[in-house]
Design a protein around this motif. Sequence first.
Motif, PDB file in Angstrom:
ATOM      1  N   LEU A   1     -13.014  -0.138   0.752  1.00  0.00           N
ATOM      2  CA  LEU A   1     -11.955   0.552   1.832  1.00  0.00           C
ATOM      3  C   LEU A   1     -10.962   1.321   1.069  1.00  0.00           C
ATOM      4  O   LEU A   1     -10.429   1.071  -0.014  1.00  0.00           O
ATOM      5  CB  LEU A   1     -11.278  -0.867   2.107  1.00  0.00           C
ATOM      6  CG  LEU A   1     -10.427  -0.664   3.506  1.00  0.00           C
ATOM      7  CD1 LEU A   1     -11.209  -0.430   4.578  1.00  0.00           C
ATOM      8  CD2 LEU A   1      -9.476  -2.039   3.895  1.00  0.00           C
ATOM      9  N   GLY A   2     -10.695   2.327   1.664  1.00  0.00           N
ATOM     10  CA  GLY A   2      -9.832   3.618   1.008  1.00  0.00           C
ATOM     11  C   GLY A   2      -8.913   4.050   2.443  1.00  0.00           C
ATOM     12  O   GLY A   2      -8.818   3.442   3.394  1.00  0.00           O
ATOM     13  N   VAL A   3      -8.257   4.904   1.862  1.00  0.00           N
ATOM     14  CA  VAL A   3      -7.396   5.661   3.022  1.00  0.00           C
ATOM     15  C   VAL A   3      -7.858   6.887   3.162  1.00  0.00           C
ATOM     16  O   VAL A   3      -7.889   7.875   2.412  1.00  0.00           O
ATOM     17  CB  VAL A   3      -5.636   5.360   2.476  1.00  0.00           C
ATOM     18  CG1 VAL A   3      -4.805   6.455   3.566  1.00  0.00           C
ATOM     19  CG2 VAL A   3      -5.515   4.273   2.323  1.00  0.00           C
ATOM     20  N   LEU A   4      -7.802   7.254   4.519  1.00  0.00           N
ATOM     21  CA  LEU A   4      -8.379   8.753   4.907  1.00  0.00           C
ATOM     22  C   LEU A   4      -7.127   9.619   5.453  1.00  0.00           C
ATOM     23  O   LEU A   4      -6.311   8.696   6.613  1.00  0.00           O
ATOM     24  CB  LEU A   4      -9.647   8.516   5.763  1.00  0.00           C
ATOM     25  CG  LEU A   4     -10.158   9.992   6.505  1.00  0.00           C
ATOM     26  CD1 LEU A   4     -10.619  10.888   5.483  1.00  0.00           C
ATOM     27  CD2 LEU A   4     -10.701   9.520   7.610  1.00  0.00           C
ATOM     28  N   ALA A   5      -6.865  10.791   5.263  1.00  0.00           N
ATOM     29  CA  ALA A   5      -5.924  11.475   5.867  1.00  0.00           C
ATOM     30  C   ALA A   5      -6.424  12.605   6.621  1.00  0.00           C
ATOM     31  O   ALA A   5      -7.228  13.339   6.032  1.00  0.00           O
ATOM     32  CB  ALA A   5      -4.765  12.055   4.814  1.00  0.00           C
TER      33      ALA A   5
ATOM     34  N   ALA B   1      -8.391  12.150   0.834  1.00  0.00           N
ATOM     35  CA  ALA B   1      -9.101  10.619   0.918  1.00  0.00           C
ATOM     36  C   ALA B   1      -8.496   9.792  -0.472  1.00  0.00           C
ATOM     37  O   ALA B   1      -8.628  10.701  -1.629  1.00  0.00           O
ATOM     38  CB  ALA B   1     -10.610  10.887   0.711  1.00  0.00           C
ATOM     39  N   LEU B   2      -7.925   8.612  -0.307  1.00  0.00           N
ATOM     40  CA  LEU B   2      -7.730   7.920  -1.583  1.00  0.00           C
ATOM     41  C   LEU B   2      -8.466   6.770  -1.789  1.00  0.00           C
ATOM     42  O   LEU B   2      -8.631   5.964  -1.111  1.00  0.00           O
ATOM     43  CB  LEU B   2      -6.039   7.571  -1.137  1.00  0.00           C
ATOM     44  CG  LEU B   2      -5.518   6.662  -2.257  1.00  0.00           C
ATOM     45  CD1 LEU B   2      -5.041   7.319  -3.297  1.00  0.00           C
ATOM     46  CD2 LEU B   2      -4.080   5.702  -1.662  1.00  0.00           C
ATOM     47  N   SER B   3      -8.828   6.781  -2.741  1.00  0.00           N
ATOM     48  CA  SER B   3      -9.591   5.391  -3.283  1.00  0.00           C
ATOM     49  C   SER B   3      -9.011   5.035  -4.636  1.00  0.00           C
ATOM     50  O   SER B   3      -8.088   5.437  -5.262  1.00  0.00           O
ATOM     51  CB  SER B   3     -10.995   5.914  -3.678  1.00  0.00           C
ATOM     52  OG  SER B   3     -11.089   6.578  -4.898  1.00  0.00           O
TER      53      SER B   3
ATOM     54  N   LEU C   1      -5.669   5.139  -8.984  1.00  0.00           N
ATOM     55  CA  LEU C   1      -5.898   5.817  -7.715  1.00  0.00           C
ATOM     56  C   LEU C   1      -6.555   7.191  -8.085  1.00  0.00           C
ATOM     57  O   LEU C   1      -5.998   7.961  -8.787  1.00  0.00           O
ATOM     58  CB  LEU C   1      -4.372   5.876  -7.348  1.00  0.00           C
ATOM     59  CG  LEU C   1      -3.905   4.609  -6.713  1.00  0.00           C
ATOM     60  CD1 LEU C   1      -3.283   3.548  -7.704  1.00  0.00           C
ATOM     61  CD2 LEU C   1      -2.720   4.847  -5.613  1.00  0.00           C
ATOM     62  N   ARG C   2      -7.542   7.590  -6.989  1.00  0.00           N
ATOM     63  CA  ARG C   2      -7.890   8.904  -7.132  1.00  0.00           C
ATOM     64  C   ARG C   2      -7.903   9.371  -5.607  1.00  0.00           C
ATOM     65  O   ARG C   2      -8.426   9.051  -4.677  1.00  0.00           O
ATOM     66  CB  ARG C   2      -9.285   8.683  -7.487  1.00  0.00           C
ATOM     67  CG  ARG C   2      -9.641   8.041  -8.738  1.00  0.00           C
ATOM     68  CD  ARG C   2     -10.994   7.703  -8.909  1.00  0.00           C
ATOM     69  NE  ARG C   2     -11.297   6.914 -10.315  1.00  0.00           N
ATOM     70  CZ  ARG C   2     -11.121   5.441 -10.089  1.00  0.00           C
ATOM     71  NH1 ARG C   2     -11.190   4.942  -8.877  1.00  0.00           N
ATOM     72  NH2 ARG C   2     -11.322   4.959 -11.449  1.00  0.00           N
TER      73      ARG C   2
END
Length: 294
Positions: free
Chosen positions: A250-254, A263-265, A276-277
């Motif tokens: 689970l990560g974050v998509l903008a 995209a943040l992983s 954090l990447r």
Amino acid sequence: MIDSTPAQDPFFEHRRLLFATAYRMLGSVADAEDILQDAWLSWSRTNHASVQQPKAYLVRTVTNLSLNRLTSARATRESYVGPWLPEPVLTDTDVAEKTDMAETVSMAMLVVMESLTPIERAVFVLREVFGYSHAELAEVLERPEPTIRQIAHRARSHVQARRPRFDTDRAQRDAITDRFLAACDGGDLNAMMELLAPDVTAWSDGGGKVTASRRPLHGTSAVGRWLLGVLAKPDSQGVTLSAVEINGELGVLAVVGDTPVGALSFDLVDGRMQNLRLQVNPDKLAGLIGDHTS
């Protein structure tokens, strides 16, 4: 693009495996798609009746093409602007629930594999991810089996020494991601810093195409302020943030409209966000559109 062909064609039957192999070898969606295009052209010129094991033939073709691409890509990456991060891909829940498969495609593992030599990476991917025997690898890579065994041992030892240790509890990751999104939405620095591990490090890959930090950031204060500087109150910037499966986690998509812009992983360690990447290079967001199976 590869033209559609009846499903019974071995290339299309094994296309997902071929993409997964090339992607893990290269860490690049665009390069993996290029490799598949080249493999398809090669396959289309081949006398199929003379190929006794199409799957093995195709995997060998993709692996060798990937080795050539990876060798040439290393020189390009040496002149890359800022940190180089792999290209993220959207993955479905099925991949995320298979912990072993999710780990091999995670951004953290792809970063570790960047430190392997091209041949070590090929051996590691085919053996550790897809279960190829040493004998099969010797045939695919056209090297003596004792040599393959040595390479496999060296690659596994290298990865084990550098493999990140992180939590895999899905419910905990869900909760942390929700709190992260709430902190971004409210621009709450204290809430953000509470989510970060004391020794947190953040990398952002803009590739010189968009604004991004050209050096890693360290510590809760620096990383927290940087994150909010980039992601705080996204609605006011026309950006929508959402929780999605990225590389098996689970990560974050903008997105802006329907266009991915980041995209943040992250790794989760002892209930806090670490490593954090953030991928914002527009040339490396194609895997966040459409169907890419890893």
